[in-house]
Each structure stands twice: as C-alpha cells, then as structure tokens.
Design an enzyme around this catalytic site. Structure first.
Site, PDB file in Angstrom:
ATOM      1  N   ARG A   1     -25.504  -0.826   7.786  1.00 12.17           N
ATOM      2  CA  ARG A   1     -25.255  -2.247   7.540  1.00 12.17           C
ATOM      3  C   ARG A   1     -25.666  -3.120   8.728  1.00 12.17           C
ATOM      4  O   ARG A   1     -25.841  -4.314   8.608  1.00 12.17           O
ATOM      5  CB  ARG A   1     -23.763  -2.428   7.223  1.00 12.17           C
ATOM      6  CG  ARG A   1     -23.397  -3.855   6.960  1.00 12.17           C
ATOM      7  CD  ARG A   1     -22.187  -4.020   6.110  1.00 12.17           C
ATOM      8  NE  ARG A   1     -22.413  -3.706   4.699  1.00 12.17           N
ATOM      9  CZ  ARG A   1     -21.434  -3.776   3.807  1.00 12.17           C
ATOM     10  NH1 ARG A   1     -20.224  -4.110   4.202  1.00 12.17           N
ATOM     11  NH2 ARG A   1     -21.658  -3.505   2.540  1.00 12.17           N
TER      12      ARG A   1
ATOM     13  N   GLU B   1     -19.357  -4.317  10.825  1.00  9.60           N
ATOM     14  CA  GLU B   1     -20.276  -3.527  11.649  1.00  9.60           C
ATOM     15  C   GLU B   1     -21.372  -4.398  12.274  1.00  9.60           C
ATOM     16  O   GLU B   1     -21.757  -4.196  13.423  1.00  9.60           O
ATOM     17  CB  GLU B   1     -20.916  -2.418  10.809  1.00  9.60           C
ATOM     18  CG  GLU B   1     -19.965  -1.277  10.453  1.00  9.60           C
ATOM     19  CD  GLU B   1     -19.084  -1.577   9.252  1.00  9.60           C
ATOM     20  OE1 GLU B   1     -19.224  -2.657   8.647  1.00  9.60           O
ATOM     21  OE2 GLU B   1     -18.221  -0.745   8.937  1.00  9.60           O
TER      22      GLU B   1
ATOM     23  N   LYS C   1       0.859  -1.186   0.000  1.00  9.24           N
ATOM     24  CA  LYS C   1       0.000   0.000   0.000  1.00  9.24           C
ATOM     25  C   LYS C   1       0.903   1.247   0.000  1.00  9.24           C
ATOM     26  O   LYS C   1       1.817   1.338   0.807  1.00  9.24           O
ATOM     27  CB  LYS C   1      -0.896  -0.016   1.243  1.00  9.24           C
ATOM     28  CG  LYS C   1      -2.037   0.963   1.199  1.00  9.24           C
ATOM     29  CD  LYS C   1      -3.134   0.606   2.214  1.00  9.24           C
ATOM     30  CE  LYS C   1      -4.288   1.591   2.139  1.00  9.24           C
ATOM     31  NZ  LYS C   1      -5.414   1.201   3.021  1.00  9.24           N
TER      32      LYS C   1
HETATM   33  C1  LIG Z   1     -18.987  -1.089   5.382  1.00  7.63           C
HETATM   34  C2  LIG Z   1     -17.752  -0.212   5.387  1.00  7.63           C
HETATM   35  N1  LIG Z   1     -17.102  -0.013   6.545  1.00  7.63           N
HETATM   36  C3  LIG Z   1     -15.999   0.772   6.576  1.00  7.63           C
HETATM   37  C4  LIG Z   1     -15.544   1.378   5.431  1.00  7.63           C
HETATM   38  C5  LIG Z   1     -14.335   2.307   5.498  1.00  7.63           C
HETATM   39  N2  LIG Z   1     -13.216   1.791   4.717  1.00  7.63           N
HETATM   40  C6  LIG Z   1     -12.948   2.215   3.502  1.00  7.63           C
HETATM   41  S1  LIG Z   1     -11.590   1.483   2.849  1.00  7.63           S
HETATM   42  C7  LIG Z   1     -11.352   0.596   4.267  1.00  7.63           C
HETATM   43  C8  LIG Z   1     -10.196  -0.344   4.377  1.00  7.63           C
HETATM   44  C9  LIG Z   1     -10.154  -1.247   3.186  1.00  7.63           C
HETATM   45  O1  LIG Z   1      -9.040  -2.086   3.308  1.00  7.63           O
HETATM   46  P1  LIG Z   1      -8.696  -3.018   2.067  1.00  7.63           P
HETATM   47  O2  LIG Z   1      -9.931  -3.660   1.575  1.00  7.63           O
HETATM   48  O3  LIG Z   1      -7.612  -3.904   2.495  1.00  7.63           O
HETATM   49  O4  LIG Z   1      -8.233  -2.009   0.932  1.00  7.63           O
HETATM   50  P2  LIG Z   1      -6.835  -1.233   0.791  1.00  7.63           P
HETATM   51  O5  LIG Z   1      -7.136   0.197   1.162  1.00  7.63           O
HETATM   52  O6  LIG Z   1      -5.856  -1.891   1.694  1.00  7.63           O
HETATM   53  O7  LIG Z   1      -6.470  -1.388  -0.656  1.00  7.63           O
HETATM   54  C10 LIG Z   1     -12.320   0.876   5.192  1.00  7.63           C
HETATM   55  C11 LIG Z   1     -12.401   0.275   6.554  1.00  7.63           C
HETATM   56  C12 LIG Z   1     -16.264   1.159   4.238  1.00  7.63           C
HETATM   57  N3  LIG Z   1     -15.887   1.745   3.076  1.00  7.63           N
HETATM   58  N4  LIG Z   1     -17.344   0.354   4.240  1.00  7.63           N
END
Ligand SMILES: Cc1ncc(C[n+]2csc(CCOP(=O)(O)OP(=O)(O)O)c2C)c(N)n1
Ligand SMILES: CC(=O)[C@@H](O)[C@H](O)COP(=O)(O)O
Ligand SMILES: [Mg+2]
Length: 636
Positions: A398, A370, A285
């Site tokens: 959710r 959640e 990342k």
């Molecule tokens: C239901 C929900 N909860 C929380 C989020 C906030 N959120 C956005 S990206 C993320 C982390 C995603 O991690 P990953 O899937 O590993 O993607 P990366 O950024 O590492 O590529 C979170 C918690 C969201 N978008 N949707």
C-alpha cells in the site's frame, strides 16, 4: 435431544431470518455467538470482531436483500456472521482451510459476497464505486459499507469520505465503533469518536473555548459574554458527528450496535434517505464471550483454543521471527537512542510490544496508515533518527510510492522490517507476502536482505545501523529456525555465503528461510551420490555477482528457491546475470507462480507448489536420472 442451535439450523438463507419474530432473533443471536465460539475454537480465525457484529449483521440481513443490495465489509475479517446467514453455515468447519471457505468475503464463494476485502479501509471507496455504477445503470438497490473504527484511520477511507460527501450518491456507511483496532485504536479520530460515545464533545470544547477567551487580557470578559450568546453556533459546530456532516454525510448516531430492533428501525429509515448517510454504531468487540470481552486484542485472531480457559490447544514456546526482530530492536534501542520503531496498528503482530513498553517516546503506532508510516519514518530519518518500520509484506504494498519517493530517492536511513514475507497460510490471497522481492528490487538505493534464520535476522538488523541508506529485511511468519553455519561469516554488503559445498552437480541458491529445507535436500542428494552446493545469497540487492558466476560456471544444474513470485524474483535476476556473462545455463526457478495463492496451511501450499523438501528432492533427482523435468514454476 434439543439442539443447541434450534433456530440457527432453520436458517439456510436470509429469507429464513426475515421470517423470524424479533424475540426469536434475539435467541438466534445467542445461538450464533455460541456457534462462533465453538467453531472458531476448533478452526482458529478472527473471533472478537465477529462476536461484536452479531446484531448488526442480523439487522442488515433483515432490512436488506443481499442478493440485490450490496454490502462491503471493510477488512472482511468480521464477515463470519454474514457467511453463516448466507448459505455457508454448514461449511463453517472448513474455515480458512485449504479448499475450505475463506475467512474474508469472496465473490467466487457466494452471490451474497459483493466485494473481496482483506486489506483495510477499502470499503467506502468500493461502495461509492458500486453506488455510482448502480446509478449509471439506472438501478435502485442499496449499497452499504461496514467499516470499523480502526479501518477508518486508513487514509483511503478519508479519500472516499471526501469524494462520497461531494458526489451525494445514495449510500450508507456503517461505522462499527468498538474502540479497538487489533490493539487499542489510536489517533485523533479515535479520540473524537470516543468523545461522541461519551457525549462530551460539546461540553469539552465549550469549556476550552471559554477558558481560551478568558485568557485574553482586557477584552476577554466581554468577548466571553458574546461567545456565551453565540454558544448555539459553538454547540452546532461540536454536536456529535459534525465532522461527517461537514463532509456532506447525514450523520446518525451514536446508536447501540447490540440493539437489534433499534438497528432495524434506523436501517429501514436510512434506506430512503437521499445522499450519503453515516450511521455510527457502538459495539463491544468480543461481546458474549467473557474472555474475548476482557481481552479483545488477544481474541482478535486466534489459533484453535480451549473454550473454558481461552488457552491455545497447541501451545509452543518457540520464538517467532517477529519476536527476534522485536527483541533485537530493544537491544538496539538500549545502545542507540536514535533508534525509533513504527507500526501501522500491528504492534503485537510485528513483535514491537516490548519496544513500546521500554521506549514509549520512541515508539509510534500510526493507525492503519502504512503510507503515512513510511513518510513519517522518512521525516524522522531526515531529523537524524534511525526509524524501523515493522510491517507485513502484503500491507507494505500500500505504501509503494512512499518507499520510492520519500525514502529511497532521498537515500534516507529507514529500515523496513518486512514481516510475513512469503506464504502466510490461512489468511490466503490478500495476505501472502508473495511480491516484495519483485516490487522492491527495481528501486535504486535500496538494500534488500533475506536472513536464513533467526540468528542472521538479528545480525542483519544490527548491520543496518552501520549503513546510511534504506534497507529492507524480509522474513516469514512463524517460528525462527536456527541453521548451523559452518562459516559464520560476518555480514558484508552484497556478499552471500556458501552453506554447503560438496561438488559440481547441483547448485542451489535459497532465499532466506528456504535455506533450511535446501540444506536438508543437499544432504539427501549426497546420499544419492548427487553432489550439491548450497549458496545463501543473504543480499537480494545488491546481488553477489562474483559468487553466483563463480559457482554457476562449475555446476551442471542450477536451482533458485524463493518464497516470492517467479516474475521479478531473485531467480529471474540470477538468470539475467548468467545471460549477461554469457553463461547459457537454465536457472530453474522454484518460486510462486503467476497466480494468487489460495488459503490453507503453509505446508499444504508449499507442497502444492512444489516447494517442500520431498517434492523438491524428487524433482532434482528425476532431473538427474533423466526423467522429464518440468520447469518447477507451476502453471495450472
Ligand atoms: C492495510 C491493512 N493494514 C493492516 C491490516 C491488519 N488489520 C486487520 S483488522 C485490523 C484492525 C481493524 O480494526 P477495526 O476496523 O476497528 O475492526 P474490528 O476488528 O475492531 O471490528 C488490522 C490493523 C489490514 N487488514 N490491512
Ligand atoms: C485481518 C487481518 O488482516 C489481520 O488480523 C491478520 O489476519 C493478522 O495476521 P497474522 O495472524 O499473521 O498476525
Ligand atoms: Mg474496531
């Protein structure tokens, strides 16, 4: 002068990419990374995730034809490279701005965007649905879900893996594993993936099994010898990816997610594998921008910043509502060892970082889960703890049934710290907290409060510890304002307060932080000899019936300001109350219309929907001076 983007400027569609030689693609990847850092440093947005998927996206657009093949980007915050390669490079300077391109995939934006995302963990479900629709249509295109290791911690993803594994549909799931969610990824799955990455799955488990068997007195040694002979079955059981294989997927990986040639080779071969395939790619990342590589959490979502230092261009020491919530929780945690804090993978965004450091045993990051978080909180409450679940309004959607079924029905003392309530701005439709008053108000036993400022937020958090049932406290994204409070009333259940009282012309009831602009409007109305009263409801539920009736009777015009949908909002509840008491006066709802609100900075959006001070003041004055007064709820 040679352009910094010599190759990138030749790419106006994926066909242009397909025409490049592989060494040119590697140069293109460098140009794309430079472009991302340069552009996002000006607009803000999600940087680290996109820097990590440059080669993966290039390989996807090399192997697949996204006018026919369908890619679903989980969360979608990592779709910038996809957008750059599919006809939106030239609009990239408008990213996440009003009427600019969205920061997430949008079907309305491009024929290459096949499914809108924004909330996590939806991609495999959507992709399986699309693959099933394809087969029903007797079509043959490919369907691909790109999901991060963080998003894979979401329950929906497992529901989909379970179904996909059994349905045997031809589809590809690409697990983009960078060991990060927004912060460090958490959970048993994350540990499992890390073992695969470091290839210690088999050796670790073999050691554990032998240790366990040797512990068995007497027969242990002979059993260990048998087990030695059976090591193939142990080995089989713990080879990388067996978890997914057992679910019915063909597991491929782990492979280097930055090796374009290897990615293309694997994707090409997987196109023709029948049944569901999971390709496990390892990425970094923030790759290619050292500050983001070092601090992928800080560069997950950024405001405009200086490239050389990584520092925000406009730094402010202002305290946010999230900071107030987190600081207050630390205070409560000091005084009460039953106070526990829960986040669903958003510790920094919800202000819980300090609580986590101070009370590591009483802090729980459950991953992007959640639904689990709410019922987990209910379990803690059932054991006598006082759980605070800090969650963005939009993400709480959710876990609706868990709020009803596992918390409120049992009247358990869980407090929902509903952050990002109201309009959030640049993230747009999928992230505005437009509905929490509407979806929470019908739930019995639930107290719903909306603090007018940061001081009241602190008071309300402390107030919940004197309560024995569930409480939801909603507050917006951004700086916590302070409103001078002439009365300084303590918080009394079901009671609001008079913030400004100058006469019987106009009654304004403002929900939460809307009181700040409402107070300014009241004072400006006074200058125009229109005498207004401002009520701060404080409690959405139970509603302060006495206060509302008392003041509604006396005033000629009634307005309710709320950063929530009109339907099911506080204004509608006030109107219902007046009707119940046969006070036949119209309540003018200054609320969000029955539409999904697009992205853009919050002030632009408030102005657009007639909810900013000047617009509102003018409307009330027009109302009083006889100019036609449209009901303020905008329907375009
Ligand atoms: C239901 C929900 N909860 C929380 C989020 C906030 N959120 C956005 S990206 C993320 C982390 C995603 O991690 P990953 O899937 O590993 O993607 P990366 O950024 O590492 O590529 C979170 C918690 C969201 N978008 N949707
Ligand atoms: C992609 C995602 O869902 C989060 O990164 C979200 O954009 C964070 O929002 P804030 O910037 O309000 O914390
Ligand atoms: Mg990740």
């Amino acid at each position: 002068m040679i352009s910094m983007y010599r190759l990138l400027e030749q790419i106006n569609s994926p066909d242009d990419l397909k025409a490049l030689k592989s060494h040119e693609v590697k140069l293109l990847a460098e140009e794309i990374r430079r472009f991302l850092v340069d552009s996002v440093s000006k607009t803000g947005g999600h940087l680290a995730s996109n820097l990590g998927v440059v080669e993966l996206t290039l390989a996807l657009h090399t192997v697949f034809d996204t006018l026919n093949d369908k890619i679903v980007w989980d969360v979608g915050h990592q779709s910038y490279v996809h957008k750059i390669l599919t006809d939106r490079r030239k609009q990239f300077h408008t990213l996440r701005q009003y009427k600019g391109i969205s920061g997430f995939p949008k079907r309305y934006e491009s024929p290459h965007d096949h499914f809108d995302t924004g909330h996590s963990s939806t991609s495999i479900s959507a992709a399986l649905g699309m693959a099933s629709g394809r087969d029903l249509n007797n079509e043959r295109h490919s369907v691909v879900a790109v999901i991060g290791d963080g998003a894979l911690t979401g329950g929906m993803a497992f529901e989909a893996l379970n179904h996909a594994g059994q349905s045997k549909k031809n589809m590809i799931v690409i697990l983009n594993d960078n060991e990060m969610s927004i912060s460090e990824n958490v959970g048993g799955l994350s540990n499992y993936l890390n073992r695969i990455r470091t290839n210690t799955v088999y050796s670790k488990v073999k050691g554990d099994v032998e240790h366990l068997i040797n512990q068995i007195p007497g027969i242990g040694k002979s059993v260990a010898r048998t087990a030695e002979k059976a090591k193939d079955c142990i080995k089989y059981f713990f080879v990388p990816g067996i978890l997914f294989e057992e679910l019915g997927f063909k597991y491929i990986g782990p492979i280097d997610g930055h090796n374009y040639n290897e990615l293309c080779k694997v994707l090409k071969s997987c196109k023709n594998i029948s049944g569901p395939v999971l390709i496990h790619v390892m990425t970094k990342k923030g790759k290619g921008y050292s500050l983001a590589e070092k601090h992928p959490d800080k560069f997950h979502g950024v405001n405009p910043f200086k490239i050389d230092t990584g520092k925000p261009i406009s730094s402010s020491n202002s305290i946010s509502y999230s900071d107030v919530a987190g600081n207050t929780l630390v205070q409560c945690g000091e005084e009460n060892n039953k106070v526990v804090a829960i986040t669903a993978a958003m510790p920094a965004g919800t202000g819980l970082t300090d609580f986590a450091k101070r009370f590591p045993k009483r802090f729980f990051d459950v991953g992007i889960a959640e639904q689990h978080a709410v019922t987990f909180a209910a379990g803690l409450a059932a054991e006598g703890y006082r759980p605070f679940f800090a969650v963005y309004s939009t993400f709480l959607q959710r876990a609706y049934d868990q709020v009803i079924h596992d918390v409120c029905l049992q009247n358990l003392p869980v407090t929902f710290l509903i952050d990002r309530a109201g309009l959030v701005g640049n993230d747009g439709e999928t992230h505005h907290g437009s509905f929490d008053i509407s979806f929470l108000s019908p739930i019995p036993n639930l107290t719903i409060v909306a603090p007018k400022d940061g001081v009241e937020l602190e008071e309300m958090i402390k107030y919940t510890l004197q309560q024995n049932g569930p409480v939801a406290i909603r507050y917006p994204r951004g700086t916590a304002v302070t409103i001078e409070d002439p009365t300084k009333n303590e918080i009394v259940k079901g009671k609001g307060e008079v913030l400004y009282g100058a006469g019987n012309d106009v009654l304004i009831m403002a929900v939460g932080h809307m009181n700040s602009s409402a107070l300014t409007i009241c004072k400006k109305l006074e200058e125009k000899n229109i005498h207004a009263t401002l009520l701060n409801p404080r409690f959405i539920k139970p509603i302060d019936e006495d206060m509302i009736i008392k003041y509604a009777k006396k005033h000629k015009r009634i307005y309710v300001m709320e950063d929530n949908a009109y339907i099911g909002g506080y204004g509608v509840q006030v109107q219902g109350l007046l009707n119940k008491h046969k006070i036949f006066k119209e309540v003018h709802g200054i609320s969000l219309p029955d539409e999904f609100i697009e992205h853009g900075d919050v002030n632009t959006l408030y102005k657009l929907y007639g909810m900013d001070e000047d617009e509102l003041l003018q409307k009330i004055v027009d109302d009083f001076t006889g100019k036609s007064f449209k009901n303020i709820v905008i329907t375009r």
